[in-house]
Every structure is written in structure tokens, then in C-alpha cells.
Design a protein around this motif. Structure first.
Motif, PDB file in Angstrom:
ATOM      1  N   PHE A 233      -5.951   2.834  -1.244  1.00  0.00           N
ATOM      2  CA  PHE A 233      -5.092   3.947  -0.814  1.00  0.00           C
ATOM      3  C   PHE A 233      -3.782   3.895  -1.607  1.00  0.00           C
ATOM      4  N   ASN A 234      -3.230   5.060  -1.936  1.00  0.00           N
ATOM      5  CA  ASN A 234      -1.909   5.040  -2.570  1.00  0.00           C
ATOM      6  C   ASN A 234      -0.818   5.059  -1.488  1.00  0.00           C
ATOM      7  N   GLU A 235       0.453   5.130  -1.923  1.00  0.00           N
ATOM      8  CA  GLU A 235       1.564   5.031  -0.964  1.00  0.00           C
ATOM      9  C   GLU A 235       1.581   6.166   0.060  1.00  0.00           C
ATOM     10  N   LYS A 236       0.983   7.310  -0.335  1.00  0.00           N
ATOM     11  CA  LYS A 236       0.935   8.440   0.616  1.00  0.00           C
ATOM     12  C   LYS A 236      -0.253   8.347   1.562  1.00  0.00           C
ATOM     13  N   GLY A 237      -1.029   7.288   1.405  1.00  0.00           N
ATOM     14  CA  GLY A 237      -2.207   7.123   2.270  1.00  0.00           C
ATOM     15  C   GLY A 237      -3.414   7.880   1.762  1.00  0.00           C
ATOM     16  N   GLU A 238      -3.329   8.343   0.479  1.00  0.00           N
ATOM     17  CA  GLU A 238      -4.466   9.081  -0.073  1.00  0.00           C
ATOM     18  C   GLU A 238      -5.424   8.124  -0.777  1.00  0.00           C
ATOM     19  N   VAL A 239      -6.705   8.485  -0.727  1.00  0.00           N
ATOM     20  CA  VAL A 239      -7.729   7.663  -1.382  1.00  0.00           C
ATOM     21  C   VAL A 239      -7.628   7.831  -2.898  1.00  0.00           C
ATOM     22  N   THR A 240      -7.676   6.713  -3.636  1.00  0.00           N
ATOM     23  CA  THR A 240      -7.607   6.763  -5.106  1.00  0.00           C
ATOM     24  C   THR A 240      -8.966   6.371  -5.699  1.00  0.00           C
ATOM     25  N   ASP A 241      -9.028   6.367  -7.036  1.00  0.00           N
ATOM     26  CA  ASP A 241     -10.272   5.946  -7.705  1.00  0.00           C
ATOM     27  C   ASP A 241     -10.305   4.443  -7.948  1.00  0.00           C
ATOM     28  N   GLU A 242      -9.211   3.777  -7.651  1.00  0.00           N
ATOM     29  CA  GLU A 242      -9.110   2.345  -7.970  1.00  0.00           C
ATOM     30  C   GLU A 242      -9.865   1.487  -6.942  1.00  0.00           C
ATOM     31  N   PRO A 243     -10.687   0.533  -7.410  1.00  0.00           N
ATOM     32  CA  PRO A 243     -11.402  -0.312  -6.439  1.00  0.00           C
ATOM     33  C   PRO A 243     -10.464  -1.311  -5.766  1.00  0.00           C
ATOM     34  N   ARG A 244     -10.769  -1.619  -4.505  1.00  0.00           N
ATOM     35  CA  ARG A 244      -9.884  -2.522  -3.758  1.00  0.00           C
ATOM     36  C   ARG A 244     -10.111  -3.989  -4.147  1.00  0.00           C
TER      37      ARG A 244
END
Ligand code: SF4
Length: 295
Positions: A233-244
Motif C-alpha cells: 500500500f502507498n501512503e494514501k492507502g492505495e494498492v500499488t504494483d510493488e510486491p510486499r
């Protein structure tokens, strides 16, 4: 020579410890084996069992020299098995279960801790057994030839009559899957489970099953389908393409092939989601489960 092999799908492992409990009650529920876990499921990232077993500098170096590693200690690295006050609770003298000692370590000590900050924290489960390696460091280290690789199936076994309890096998095994039975003064280890029919395709054809720590040089015969990562998740709480789960961490555990294996898994999952055919996904989902265990 034949070699049996096994695939463990880390995307299916829930860390329920059923395999650990089954192995423990079947094989190591005996005097001298209290601390032994021929099968354990550990949380990764984590210390594993025994604590820090991957850091012993054991196995083989790049030139084919045996590395001596070292011996894990009781209690520092294995912990001490403990019991609970069952009787007191049953008699009504205590309300809650409490350990009968003050444990400071043990199998699965850091269960579900993992790494990363919420909401980007992550972990996965890693079941571990003896790898019945093609180039077993335990076998090479034994000065008494007490360990052999069985010709008909490649299983690595200890001959207890020959074992003199020197423990070089434990030092040399980078997975620390041989244990010392202090009451018998013998080294003891697991045999093997049932092999699956589809192992060859998963390992050789689709290349989605890869060994743990191939850099240890023992050529393990237990293979893992690596864990697919949830997105960050990014700082806005949105899902990104980056794996955790960091790719560098997965590469450390499974080598550089893990990247391609995960790409193949993702592509085949996408195909299946679109309603297209995927023999790989059908195999991993195990639609024909009963057929998978016929040898
Ligand atoms: Fe030997 Fe360890 Fe390989 Fe098992 S995992 S065969 S004990 S070197």
C-alpha cells in the motif's frame, strides 16, 4: 540410482502445524527426542529452528570443499521443551494454563512475527524436512560411514550401529536436519514422505519449484513453490504494483531462479482467471488429487 523428491507449495501452507504434530507424535515422541523436530514449519522472515540455522557456514563451498559449520546448542539454539500446568487447571486450582518453566526459545518461537510495518507487514510459512540431498554434507562428514544414500530411492539414512555419536553430520548439514539423541548418544534424522507424480513437471518443465538455499551446495530434493506476494500500500492507502515480500529476501532463500518462477506462476494464474487453460494451475490446485500420489 533413483531419487525421490517432494514439492511443497508455499502458497498453500497455512502454518497449521498438522504435519509437525503428525511427525512429532509418530516419530519423535520418545525419550531423548523431546527437542527434535524432523518436520518443522517456521515463519519467514524469522530465525527458524534451530535458531539461526542458515548462518552456520555449513554445506559445500564453490570449490567443492566441505564446510564444517558448527553445532547448535541446548538450550541457546534449540530451547528447552516445557510442559503446562494441566492438572492444576483440570482440578480447578488454576484458571489458566502456564508453562512449568520460563522458556526463552523453541521451535516456531517467532511465529507470525515476520517483518515490515503495518499495513505492509509480511511473512510466510516454510515447512522443513531433511532434503535427502543428492550431495549430502552429513554423509560426507561422517568419519564412520554411518550415513548412506539408499540406492533404490536416494533416501539418506543413519546406520545406528555404525554411529559413534561424533556429531560431525550435524555440524556439516546446513539445514540442521540431523539431531543428536543425548540419551542414546546417536545421531537421528527423518526418513521421507510420499513423493508426488507431478514433481518432475513442476521442477523441470515449468521450473516453478525450487530448492531452499541452493548456495549451500548439497543439491536438495525438497522443492518449494515460492510465495506470491500481496501488493504494497502507498501512503494514501492505495494498492500499488510493488510486491510486499522483497525480491532480495526471496533470492537469498531460493536463489535467482525465484524471480522467473514467480513470473510463470503469475502468468498462469492470470490465464486461469481469464478462463483459459493452464495445466500448471490445474496441477497446483490439485483437481486430480487422488492421482497425484500414485508412484
Ligand atoms: Fe543430510 Fe542435511 Fe541434506 Fe538431510 S538436509 S541429506 S541431513 S545434508
Amino acid at each position: 540410482m533413483k531419487q525421490i523428491a517432494m514439492v511443497m507449495d508455499l502458497n498453500k501452507c497455512l502454518g497449521c502445524q498438522t504435519c509437525t504434530a503428525a511427525c512429532k507424535t509418530q516419530w519423535t515422541n520418545r525419550f531423548g527426542r523431546e527437542y527434535m523436530y524432523w518436520n518443522n514449519v517456521e515463519t519467514q522472515p524469522g530465525q527458524g529452528y534451530p535458531k539461526g540455522y542458515m548462518d552456520y557456514n555449513a554445506g559445500w563451498d564453490e570449490k567443492g570443499n566441505l564446510k564444517k559449520g558448527g553445532l547448535p546448542r541446548i538450550p541457546e539454539d534449540y530451547g528447552i521443551p516445557w510442559e503446562y500446568n494441566y492438572k492444576e487447571v483440570l482440578n480447578g486450582d488454576a484458571k489458566t494454563l502456564k508453562p512449568d518453566s520460563e522458556p526463552t526459545g523453541g521451535p516456531n518461537w517467532d511465529e507470525d512475527e515476520g517483518e515490515g510495518e503495518y499495513p505492509n507487514s509480511y511473512f510466510f510459512y516454510l515447512p522443513r524436512i531433511c532434503n535427502h540431498c543428492t550431495n549430502p554434507a552429513c554423509l560426507a562428514a561422517c568419519p564412520n560411514k554411518a550415513i548412506h544414500k539408499r540406492e533404490e530411492d536416494g533416501i539418506v539414512l543413519v546406520d545406528l550401529k555404525r554411529c559413534k555419536g561424533i556429531r560431525d553430520c550435524i555440524s556439516a548439514c546446513p539445514y540442521k536436519k540431523v539431531y543428536f539423541n543425548h540419551s542414546r548418544a546417536k545421531a537421528e534424522k527423518g526418513i521421507a514422505g510420499q513423493s508426488e507424480k507431478c514433481v518432475y513437471k513442476l521442477v523441470k518443465k515449468w521450473k516453478v519449484a525450487i530448492p531452499l538455499r541452493p548456495d549451500f551446495g548439497t543439491l536438495p530434493n525438497v522443492y518449494y513453490v515460492p510465495p506470491l506476494s500481496p501488493p504494497k500500500f502507498n501512503e494514501k492507502g492505495e494498492v500499488t504494483d510493488e510486491p510486499r515480500i522483497p525480491m532480495e529476501f526471496l533470492k537469498k532463500l531460493f536463489g535467482s531462479e525465484v524471480e522467473e518462477a514467480l513470473k510463470t506462476l503469475k502468468n498462469e494464474m492470470d490465464k486461469k482467471a481469464k478462463g483459459e487453460k493452464s495445466e500448471l494451475m490445474d496441477t497446483l490446485i490439485a483437481y486430480k488429487h487422488s492421482e497425484m500420489f500414485r508412484i
